[in-house]
Design a protein around this motif. Structure first.
Motif, PDB file in Angstrom:
ATOM      1  N   CYS A 141       1.061  -1.579  -0.234  1.00  0.00           N
ATOM      2  CA  CYS A 141       0.344  -0.449   0.169  1.00  0.00           C
ATOM      3  C   CYS A 141       0.666   1.391   0.061  1.00  0.00           C
ATOM      4  CB  CYS A 141      -0.825  -0.349   1.073  1.00  0.00           C
ATOM      5  SG  CYS A 141      -2.307   1.676   1.265  1.00  0.00           S
ATOM      6  N   HIS A 142       0.548   1.955  -0.941  1.00  0.00           N
ATOM      7  CA  HIS A 142       1.825   2.900  -1.216  1.00  0.00           C
ATOM      8  C   HIS A 142       1.473   3.729  -1.866  1.00  0.00           C
ATOM      9  CE1 HIS A 142       5.781   4.562  -2.131  1.00  0.00           C
ATOM     10  NE2 HIS A 142       6.736   3.503  -1.895  1.00  0.00           N
ATOM     11  N   GLU A 143       1.357   5.548  -1.146  1.00  0.00           N
ATOM     12  CA  GLU A 143       0.066   6.153  -2.343  1.00  0.00           C
ATOM     13  C   GLU A 143       0.930   7.141  -3.001  1.00  0.00           C
ATOM     14  OE1 GLU A 143      -1.867   8.822   0.317  1.00  0.00           O
ATOM     15  OE2 GLU A 143      -3.377   7.178   0.310  1.00  0.00           O
ATOM     16  N   TYR A 144       2.157   6.968  -3.046  1.00  0.00           N
ATOM     17  CA  TYR A 144       3.236   7.900  -4.148  1.00  0.00           C
ATOM     18  C   TYR A 144       2.626   7.072  -5.636  1.00  0.00           C
ATOM     19  CZ  TYR A 144       7.061   9.324  -6.249  1.00  0.00           C
ATOM     20  OH  TYR A 144       8.426  10.240  -7.532  1.00  0.00           O
ATOM     21  N   TYR A 145       2.449   5.952  -5.531  1.00  0.00           N
ATOM     22  CA  TYR A 145       1.953   5.075  -6.705  1.00  0.00           C
ATOM     23  C   TYR A 145       0.785   5.551  -7.021  1.00  0.00           C
ATOM     24  CZ  TYR A 145       6.500   3.282  -6.152  1.00  0.00           C
ATOM     25  OH  TYR A 145       7.963   2.365  -6.510  1.00  0.00           O
ATOM     26  N   ARG A 146      -0.679   5.190  -5.669  1.00  0.00           N
ATOM     27  CA  ARG A 146      -1.735   5.238  -6.214  1.00  0.00           C
ATOM     28  C   ARG A 146      -2.355   5.805  -4.848  1.00  0.00           C
ATOM     29  NH1 ARG A 146      -5.148   1.479  -9.107  1.00  0.00           N
ATOM     30  NH2 ARG A 146      -7.858   2.524  -8.446  1.00  0.00           N
ATOM     31  N   GLU A 147      -3.399   6.553  -5.109  1.00  0.00           N
ATOM     32  CA  GLU A 147      -4.119   7.152  -3.379  1.00  0.00           C
ATOM     33  C   GLU A 147      -4.486   6.111  -3.073  1.00  0.00           C
ATOM     34  OE1 GLU A 147      -6.840  11.087  -2.234  1.00  0.00           O
ATOM     35  OE2 GLU A 147      -6.319  10.719  -4.000  1.00  0.00           O
ATOM     36  N   ASP A 164      -1.910 -14.737   9.783  1.00  0.00           N
ATOM     37  CA  ASP A 164      -1.286 -16.657   9.737  1.00  0.00           C
ATOM     38  C   ASP A 164      -0.965 -16.537   8.083  1.00  0.00           C
ATOM     39  OD1 ASP A 164      -4.277 -16.186   8.564  1.00  0.00           O
ATOM     40  OD2 ASP A 164      -3.673 -18.289   8.967  1.00  0.00           O
ATOM     41  N   ARG A 165      -1.400 -15.987   7.158  1.00  0.00           N
ATOM     42  CA  ARG A 165      -0.755 -15.804   5.825  1.00  0.00           C
ATOM     43  C   ARG A 165      -0.150 -14.783   5.977  1.00  0.00           C
ATOM     44  NH1 ARG A 165      -5.936 -16.097   2.770  1.00  0.00           N
ATOM     45  NH2 ARG A 165      -4.715 -16.267   0.879  1.00  0.00           N
ATOM     46  N   VAL A 166      -0.016 -13.927   6.283  1.00  0.00           N
ATOM     47  CA  VAL A 166       0.564 -12.571   5.414  1.00  0.00           C
ATOM     48  C   VAL A 166       2.125 -13.469   5.203  1.00  0.00           C
ATOM     49  CG1 VAL A 166       1.297  -9.969   5.754  1.00  0.00           C
ATOM     50  CG2 VAL A 166      -1.442 -10.966   6.601  1.00  0.00           C
ATOM     51  N   HIS A 167       2.863 -12.415   4.211  1.00  0.00           N
ATOM     52  CA  HIS A 167       4.289 -13.056   4.436  1.00  0.00           C
ATOM     53  C   HIS A 167       4.909 -11.647   4.572  1.00  0.00           C
ATOM     54  CE1 HIS A 167       7.327 -15.842   2.467  1.00  0.00           C
ATOM     55  NE2 HIS A 167       7.438 -15.839   2.918  1.00  0.00           N
ATOM     56  N   TYR A 168       4.390 -10.864   3.844  1.00  0.00           N
ATOM     57  CA  TYR A 168       5.220  -9.166   3.019  1.00  0.00           C
ATOM     58  C   TYR A 168       4.472  -8.050   3.455  1.00  0.00           C
ATOM     59  CZ  TYR A 168       8.357 -12.283   0.455  1.00  0.00           C
ATOM     60  OH  TYR A 168       9.654 -13.398  -0.665  1.00  0.00           O
ATOM     61  N   ILE A 169       5.171  -7.859   3.849  1.00  0.00           N
ATOM     62  CA  ILE A 169       4.146  -6.191   4.235  1.00  0.00           C
ATOM     63  C   ILE A 169       4.694  -4.765   3.720  1.00  0.00           C
ATOM     64  CG2 ILE A 169       3.121  -4.496   5.651  1.00  0.00           C
ATOM     65  CD1 ILE A 169       2.635  -6.759   7.440  1.00  0.00           C
ATOM     66  N   THR A 170       4.504  -4.187   3.083  1.00  0.00           N
ATOM     67  CA  THR A 170       4.545  -2.436   2.828  1.00  0.00           C
ATOM     68  C   THR A 170       3.942  -1.298   2.693  1.00  0.00           C
ATOM     69  OG1 THR A 170       6.731  -3.603   1.167  1.00  0.00           O
ATOM     70  CG2 THR A 170       6.025  -1.329   0.912  1.00  0.00           C
ATOM     71  N   LEU A 171       3.685  -0.563   3.924  1.00  0.00           N
ATOM     72  CA  LEU A 171       3.183   0.454   3.886  1.00  0.00           C
ATOM     73  C   LEU A 171       3.900   1.661   4.068  1.00  0.00           C
ATOM     74  CD1 LEU A 171       0.330  -1.130   6.889  1.00  0.00           C
ATOM     75  CD2 LEU A 171       1.193  -0.954   4.701  1.00  0.00           C
ATOM     76  N   TYR A 172       3.290   2.775   2.690  1.00  0.00           N
ATOM     77  CA  TYR A 172       3.954   4.040   2.680  1.00  0.00           C
ATOM     78  C   TYR A 172       2.997   4.777   2.516  1.00  0.00           C
ATOM     79  CZ  TYR A 172       7.227   7.194   0.439  1.00  0.00           C
ATOM     80  OH  TYR A 172       8.413   8.441   0.694  1.00  0.00           O
ATOM     81  N   LEU A 173       2.628   5.420   3.571  1.00  0.00           N
ATOM     82  CA  LEU A 173       1.444   5.857   3.201  1.00  0.00           C
ATOM     83  C   LEU A 173       1.289   7.273   4.805  1.00  0.00           C
ATOM     84  CD1 LEU A 173      -0.791   3.120   4.325  1.00  0.00           C
ATOM     85  CD2 LEU A 173      -1.009   4.539   2.294  1.00  0.00           C
ATOM     86  N   PRO A 174       0.330   8.636   4.438  1.00  0.00           N
ATOM     87  CA  PRO A 174       0.403   9.942   5.523  1.00  0.00           C
ATOM     88  C   PRO A 174       0.389   8.836   7.083  1.00  0.00           C
ATOM     89  CG  PRO A 174      -1.374  10.258   4.043  1.00  0.00           C
ATOM     90  CD  PRO A 174      -1.048   8.831   4.139  1.00  0.00           C
ATOM     91  N   THR A 175       1.106   9.645   8.079  1.00  0.00           N
ATOM     92  CA  THR A 175       0.591   9.262   9.276  1.00  0.00           C
ATOM     93  C   THR A 175      -0.304   8.692   9.886  1.00  0.00           C
ATOM     94  OG1 THR A 175       3.129  10.639   9.974  1.00  0.00           O
ATOM     95  CG2 THR A 175       1.716   9.695  11.780  1.00  0.00           C
ATOM     96  N   PRO A 176      -1.418   9.427   9.959  1.00  0.00           N
ATOM     97  CA  PRO A 176      -2.996   9.218  10.070  1.00  0.00           C
ATOM     98  C   PRO A 176      -3.344   7.807   9.552  1.00  0.00           C
ATOM     99  CG  PRO A 176      -3.066  11.871   9.710  1.00  0.00           C
ATOM    100  CD  PRO A 176      -1.343  10.616   9.393  1.00  0.00           C
ATOM    101  N   LYS A 177      -3.638   8.228   8.359  1.00  0.00           N
ATOM    102  CA  LYS A 177      -3.452   6.299   7.646  1.00  0.00           C
ATOM    103  C   LYS A 177      -3.191   5.626   8.748  1.00  0.00           C
ATOM    104  CE  LYS A 177      -5.589   8.560   3.633  1.00  0.00           C
ATOM    105  NZ  LYS A 177      -5.380   9.087   2.021  1.00  0.00           N
TER     106      LYS A 177
END
Length: 531
Positions: A141-147, A164-177
């Motif tokens: 989830c990267h708002e630089y590419y898409r809101e 139990d299924r989450v393998h990779y996480i990338t979060l790049y968002l404004p602090t409140p979100k």
């Protein structure tokens, strides 16, 4: 099995998908073409007749799919950090729509092919999870590419509930979100391996913190920015298998002591990459007082650490490095905030603990806002082995600061044989700040006692050439005693500037060859050092 299948852009299934029996396709379907270049003198390739792809057995196809995945999914980004862009994880979506044979073959080999479902902005995640196999999840989830829309947010929260299924996480968002999403991560993520959490709100240095109940016992790569180490958080005490730890843009109010960091690092024996970045300088007096009050702890050895980067004040660096050894370190990057004096004996000590931190060619550059020493990377190495940058303005301050650092590192620099000096004209400097005392230039060069070749960019010749000459009473070979060649870019004026020095060395019985290098050729040479 449902004919619905996820794709990055949700393309409809191909015509007839799911209606053919697995194992056979028509002669007109996809084919592989192979060509072999002869070893003789013939300039034309010898072509081998192509074979229909359906003649390949399952093992051959799986090998092709595996190699395709290696091309589609980059393990590292362009800067050399472990990749946190999971969009390539949907590499297999279209392949699985080619025919039922490929579909069954791919889905029967999820581990071998490292299959994931991509949960990202713009993907109907709820629909995908309802109609897809229970594969590991890659959340991006990267708002630089898409809101991120409200629907996207609901989808990401739904995906995180499948902890139990989450393998990779990338979060790049404004602090409140970001904080809203991270609040829900209050349980164990048993297979989570890579996590990158970053806030990009300009000018906002507030922190979004993970819940204390968050656990990821198999986490291997962690990137937090802005970052903090909250007291009592089990994150860095339970994830002892970390291979990559990047703590970026640490704000002053989230400051943690070297002792606190060392306590956590002592448990990370698998650590290969470590980056610590402070957003701004720390109060030196407060830090010095804290160093005096901090008990000395046992030496920490990081047996697998290959890459270490630090940005901050030298006092913090010294407090940290005093207790660390890294025997296989081969990449060290140091970025220091400006200060009046630099004392870094622990940096020298730390470099001495490595058996692989070796270099013989360095570039010393002065820019608008920095002075830096960079060891030129060997041909087969991904990064330059060593760099130290001082973030300050004005040429005289830069030379003074660099001279202090290099003087401490003299035992390491005494083996350097090639030195390149470059300079970017300082648009913020007055003429007074551009004048550097002769003593400072000589102090800067003195650590290079074994230097054989010196390359000087045209802009520095007038400032440096006179400093190479000896004054009355100075030993003729007191500075750069083993120098054999000086290369420069410039015309007759540049040659004339070096002539007194060349004449002195000739009289001393140690001649130095002076060579002019064309400006464009010198520029290409500099670019080759940076690549």
């Amino acid at each position: 099995m449902s004919d619905y299948f996820p794709t990055a852009t949700y393309l409809p299934p191909i015509e007839g998908f799911g209606q053919r029996a697995p194992g056979r396709e028509s002669q007109s379907s996809l084919s592989l073409f192979f060509s072999l270049w002869p070893t003789g003198e013939s300039k034309e390739p010898r072509k081998i007749p192509h074979s229909p792809i359906h003649t390949l057995n399952n093992d051959a196809l799986l090998n092709i799919f595996y190699l395709y995945r290696l091309e589609a999914v980059d393990e590292y980004d362009k800067e050399g950090y472990p990749n946190s862009d999971w969009r390539g994880q949907c590499w297999w979506y279209k392949l699985a729509q080619v025919c039922r044979w490929w579909r069954y073959l791919i889905l029967e080999s999820p581990s071998q092919l490292d299959l994931h479902l991509l949960c990202a902005n713009g993907v109907p995640i709820a629909n995908m999870l309802a109609h897809s196999p229970p594969l590991p999840l890659a959340i991006f989830c990267h708002e630089y590419y898409r809101e991120m829309t409200e629907e996207d947010e609901e989808g990401i929260l739904l995906a995180l509930r499948h902890s139990d299924r989450v393998h990779y996480i990338t979060l790049y968002l404004p602090t409140p979100k970001l904080q809203k999403i991270m609040t829900t991560m209050n349980e164990q993520f048993p297979i989570l391996e890579r996590m990158s959490i970053r806030s990009w709100t300009e000018g906002d240095r507030s922190l979004a913190l993970l819940p204390r109940t968050f656990q990821a016992p198999h986490l291997r790569h962690l990137y937090l920015s802005p970052a903090a180490l909250p007291i009592g958080s089990p994150l860095l005490t339970t994830t002892v298998g970390l291979v990559t730890l990047i703590l970026g843009d640490i704000p002053p109010f989230a400051y943690f002591s070297p002792s606190s960091l060392l306590t956590r690092l002592s448990l990370m024996l698998q650590l290969e990459t470590l980056m610590i970045v402070f957003y701004s300088r720390l109060p030196s007096r407060d830090f010095a007082r804290q160093l005096l009050d901090t008990p000395i702890m046992t030496q920490v050895t990081l047996p697998n650490l290959h890459w270490f980067s630090f940005t901050g004040v030298s006092a913090y660096l010294e407090g940290l490095l005093a207790q660390i050894s890294a025997p296989v370190l081969n990449n060290l990057q140091i970025y220091l905030f400006n200060q009046l004096t630099f004392t870094v004996p622990r940096l020298l000590q730390f470099m001495g603990t490595s058996e692989t931190l070796i270099f013989s060619t360095v570039r010393l550059a002065f820019g608008n806002d920095f002075a830096e020493l960079v060891a030129v990377k060997p041909e087969k190495q991904r990064w330059c082995p060593f760099a130290v940058r001082i973030m300050c303005r004005h040429l005289d301050w830069q030379v003074s600061s660099a001279a202090q650092i290099l003087d401490t590192l003299q035992p390491v620099l005494s083996v350097v044989e090639d030195l390149v000096l470059t300079h970017v004209e300082h648009d913020r400097s007055s003429e007074w700040h551009n004048e550097v005392d002769r003593t400072l230039w000589r102090q800067l060069l003195r650590p290079f006692s074994n230097l054989k070749t010196l390359h000087v960019q045209n802009e520095l010749i007038g400032k440096l050439a006179g400093s190479l000459q000896t004054d009355d009473g100075e030993p003729p070979l007191e500075l750069l005693p083993n120098l054999e060649k000086v290369g420069y870019s410039g015309g007759d004026d540049a040659r004339d500037a070096f002539t007194p020095f060349i004449d002195q060395r000739q009289v001393a019985g140690h001649p130095v060859n002076l060579t002019m290098v064309d400006h464009s050729e010198f520029s290409r040479f500099l670019r080759s050092l940076r690549s």
